[in-house]
Enzyme design. Structure first.
Site, PDB file in Angstrom:
ATOM      1  N   PHE A   1      15.603  18.346  -9.317  1.00 38.03           N
ATOM      2  CA  PHE A   1      14.475  17.446  -9.111  1.00 38.03           C
ATOM      3  C   PHE A   1      14.488  16.324 -10.144  1.00 38.03           C
ATOM      4  CE2 PHE A   1      13.061  21.166  -6.907  1.00 38.03           C
ATOM      5  CZ  PHE A   1      12.079  20.770  -5.994  1.00 38.03           C
ATOM      6  N   ASP A   2      14.288  15.095  -9.674  1.00 42.32           N
ATOM      7  CA  ASP A   2      13.951  13.999 -10.560  1.00 42.32           C
ATOM      8  C   ASP A   2      12.541  14.274 -11.091  1.00 42.32           C
ATOM      9  OD1 ASP A   2      14.003  11.354 -11.704  1.00 42.32           O
ATOM     10  OD2 ASP A   2      12.778  10.689 -10.022  1.00 42.32           O
ATOM     11  N   LEU A   3      12.149  13.575 -12.159  1.00 35.88           N
ATOM     12  CA  LEU A   3      10.814  13.795 -12.727  1.00 35.88           C
ATOM     13  C   LEU A   3       9.828  12.693 -12.329  1.00 35.88           C
ATOM     14  CD1 LEU A   3       8.960  15.480 -14.550  1.00 35.88           C
ATOM     15  CD2 LEU A   3       9.817  14.159 -16.499  1.00 35.88           C
TER      16      LEU A   3
END
Length: 213
Positions: free
Chosen positions: A5-7
């Site tokens: 996951f990107d943040l």
């Protein structure tokens, strides 16, 4: 299966803190301050790329702006974010079945603090981000770093989830499939043009997609 996951723009809406931090940096440097909508477009890709390529600043000036931005962000900006609605439930459900990790261009130390602050840190097998000296900042390099720490062998069933083109491009370079999301700071056209394998409009749709793979 493994999901990275990107943040910013994927797990948390961090626009307020980033906009405030960049406004502070431009103000302190004496540069014209872009409006908030323009600054929103800077969220996602590494600031060094944005400052040098899009704004035409020198590397020295770009490093100065990043340093000043971090002055604000470390003290205030990292607290000016909120998880997207439904994200905590999604992470709880997905982490109960699959291995998940974070791959962000945000400095790793800040990413970890933000996730801990929102009670999300323990869902992830690993949280990987950029280094403060910019030696690891490109999304592809961050993804490789995360994969190494997860001891990933085959990448066939590993997905990168994110809202901007570096997420999709980085996934492709690393031989991963990608899922673009539309509640962050990118657009459908952006994600489609970089050939995201899937594009989802809501957190609920993302959850459905993950469990249908």
């Amino acid at each position: 299966m493994i999901f990275l996951f990107d943040l910013d723009g994927t797990i948390v809406d961090s626009a307020e803190g980033i906009i405030n931090g960049l406004t502070y940096a431009f103000e302190k440097s004496g540069d014209e301050i872009p409006n908030n909508e323009t600054i929103r477009k800077y969220i996602g890709p590494p600031f060094m790329d944005t400052f040098t390529r899009e704004l035409g600043f020198s590397e020295k000036k770009s490093r100065y702006l990043i340093e000043v931005f971090r002055e604000y962000y470390v003290e205030n900006g990292k607290y000016e974010s909120e998880p997207y609605t439904g994200m905590k439930d999604l992470l709880e459900e997905v982490s109960s079945k699959y291995k998940i990790a974070v791959a962000t261009s945000k400095p790793e130390v800040q990413a970890r603090e933000i996730l801990k602050n929102h009670g999300l840190y323990d869902y992830f097998e690993f949280v990987g981000g950029a280094t403060l000296d910019n030696s690891r900042i490109k999304k592809h390099d961050v993804i490789e770093y995360v994969l190494d720490n997860l001891n990933v062998g085959s990448r066939e069933n590993t997905y990168m989830i994110g809202d901007r083109y570096p997420d999709i491009l980085g996934a492709s370079k690393s031989g991963l499939k990608s899922i673009g999301v539309l509640w962050g700071y990118g657009t459908y056209d952006e994600l489609e043009s970089y050939n995201a394998n899937y594009i989802e409009e809501s957190v609920e749709n993302l959850k459905d997609r993950i469990f249908s793979l």
